[in-house]
Design a protein around this motif. Structure first.
Motif, mmCIF file in Angstrom:
data_model
loop_
_atom_site.group_PDB
_atom_site.id
_atom_site.type_symbol
_atom_site.label_atom_id
_atom_site.label_comp_id
_atom_site.label_asym_id
_atom_site.label_seq_id
_atom_site.Cartn_x
_atom_site.Cartn_y
_atom_site.Cartn_z
ATOM 1 N N ASP A 62 0.820 -1.214 0.000
ATOM 2 C CA ASP A 62 0.000 0.000 0.000
ATOM 3 C C ASP A 62 0.852 1.261 0.000
ATOM 4 O OD1 ASP A 62 -2.665 -1.314 2.143
ATOM 5 O OD2 ASP A 62 -2.332 -1.450 -0.030
ATOM 6 N N SER A 63 2.013 1.189 0.632
ATOM 7 C CA SER A 63 2.851 2.376 0.778
ATOM 8 C C SER A 63 3.436 2.859 -0.543
ATOM 9 C CB SER A 63 3.985 2.092 1.771
ATOM 10 O OG SER A 63 4.766 0.996 1.326
ATOM 11 N N VAL A 64 3.463 2.001 -1.555
ATOM 12 C CA VAL A 64 4.062 2.390 -2.838
ATOM 13 C C VAL A 64 3.063 2.353 -3.983
ATOM 14 C CG1 VAL A 64 6.281 1.497 -2.034
ATOM 15 C CG2 VAL A 64 4.860 0.089 -3.546
ATOM 16 N N LYS A 65 1.872 1.878 -3.724
ATOM 17 C CA LYS A 65 0.873 1.742 -4.785
ATOM 18 C C LYS A 65 0.596 3.092 -5.436
ATOM 19 C CE LYS A 65 -2.037 -1.328 -3.635
ATOM 20 N NZ LYS A 65 -3.154 -2.036 -2.981
ATOM 21 N N GLY A 66 0.605 3.098 -6.746
ATOM 22 C CA GLY A 66 0.375 4.331 -7.490
ATOM 23 C C GLY A 66 1.623 5.143 -7.754
ATOM 24 N N ARG A 67 2.727 4.801 -7.081
ATOM 25 C CA ARG A 67 3.989 5.525 -7.279
ATOM 26 C C ARG A 67 5.061 4.642 -7.914
ATOM 27 N NH1 ARG A 67 6.860 7.206 -3.017
ATOM 28 N NH2 ARG A 67 6.120 5.536 -1.643
ATOM 29 N N PHE A 68 5.043 3.369 -7.570
ATOM 30 C CA PHE A 68 6.053 2.432 -8.070
ATOM 31 C C PHE A 68 5.425 1.491 -9.093
ATOM 32 C CE2 PHE A 68 9.030 2.263 -4.094
ATOM 33 C CZ PHE A 68 9.091 3.647 -4.095
ATOM 34 N N THR A 69 6.237 1.064 -10.051
ATOM 35 C CA THR A 69 5.794 0.102 -11.043
ATOM 36 C C THR A 69 6.869 -0.970 -11.225
ATOM 37 O OG1 THR A 69 4.554 1.812 -12.242
ATOM 38 C CG2 THR A 69 5.027 -0.239 -13.417
ATOM 39 N N ILE A 70 6.457 -2.222 -11.056
ATOM 40 C CA ILE A 70 7.364 -3.342 -11.271
ATOM 41 C C ILE A 70 7.082 -3.932 -12.645
ATOM 42 C CG2 ILE A 70 5.820 -5.009 -10.151
ATOM 43 C CD1 ILE A 70 8.338 -6.450 -9.101
ATOM 44 N N SER A 71 8.135 -4.354 -13.319
ATOM 45 C CA SER A 71 7.988 -4.982 -14.627
ATOM 46 C C SER A 71 9.130 -5.969 -14.825
ATOM 47 C CB SER A 71 7.990 -3.931 -15.747
ATOM 48 O OG SER A 71 9.215 -3.210 -15.749
ATOM 49 N N ARG A 72 8.956 -6.865 -15.770
ATOM 50 C CA ARG A 72 10.001 -7.844 -16.043
ATOM 51 C C ARG A 72 10.122 -8.082 -17.538
ATOM 52 N NH1 ARG A 72 8.529 -13.052 -12.927
ATOM 53 N NH2 ARG A 72 10.315 -13.947 -14.047
ATOM 54 N N ASP A 73 11.293 -8.556 -17.917
ATOM 55 C CA ASP A 73 11.558 -8.924 -19.302
ATOM 56 C C ASP A 73 12.146 -10.322 -19.267
ATOM 57 O OD1 ASP A 73 12.540 -9.341 -21.866
ATOM 58 O OD2 ASP A 73 13.146 -7.264 -22.133
ATOM 59 N N ASN A 74 11.335 -11.316 -19.561
ATOM 60 C CA ASN A 74 11.795 -12.703 -19.471
ATOM 61 C C ASN A 74 12.819 -13.041 -20.555
ATOM 62 O OD1 ASN A 74 10.262 -13.158 -17.221
ATOM 63 N ND2 ASN A 74 8.655 -14.310 -18.268
ATOM 64 N N ALA A 75 12.840 -12.297 -21.627
ATOM 65 C CA ALA A 75 13.836 -12.529 -22.677
ATOM 66 C C ALA A 75 15.219 -12.067 -22.234
ATOM 67 C CB ALA A 75 13.429 -11.816 -23.953
#
Length: 128
Positions: A62-75
């Motif tokens: 909750d403390s980071v929701k809306g400010r942080f974005t996680i993503s990944r690149d499996n390649a």
């Protein structure tokens, strides 16, 4: 041998942004849920965000929701954490972690002790 290496930490002013990256090797990356945790001085380690093995789902504290974005690149075997609107309360060492487990109907865990592999951490300092 599994290895997770974080990068991208540094010093930023409040309201600024940073992008953390984590490069994985020695594991079949797409089999792991990837997470970010952080630990501030004198505080316990806390969950920040997780991304599903396929990259199609994410979960945030909750403390980071809306400010942080996680993503990944499996390649590329990488996971990133885009951090915006940073505040001094975000100052911590940030760790990426890999979790092979599954939890029934829930694909993620916020408990660090179930994660199988950890990086060495990268320092994020937000000045006021």
């Amino acid at each position: 041998q599994a290895q997770l290496v974080e990068s991208g930490g540094g010093l930023v002013q409040a309201g600024g942004s940073l992008r953390l990256s984590c490069a994985a090797s020695g594991i079949t990356f797409s089999r792991y849920v990837m997470g970010w945790f952080r630990q501030a001085p004198g505080k316990e380690r806390e969950f920040v965000a997780a991304v599903r093995k396929s990259g199609t789902s994410t979960y945030y504290a909750d403390s980071v929701k809306g400010r942080f974005t996680i993503s990944r690149d499996n390649a590329k075997n990488t996971v990133a954490l885009q951090m915006n609107s940073l505040s001094p309360e975000d100052t911590a060492v940030y760790y990426c972690a890999a979790d092979l487990g599954s939890y029934g109907s829930r694909w993620y865990s916020t408990e660090g002790n179930v994660y199988d592999h950890w990086g060495q951490g990268t320092q994020v300092t937000v000045s006021s």
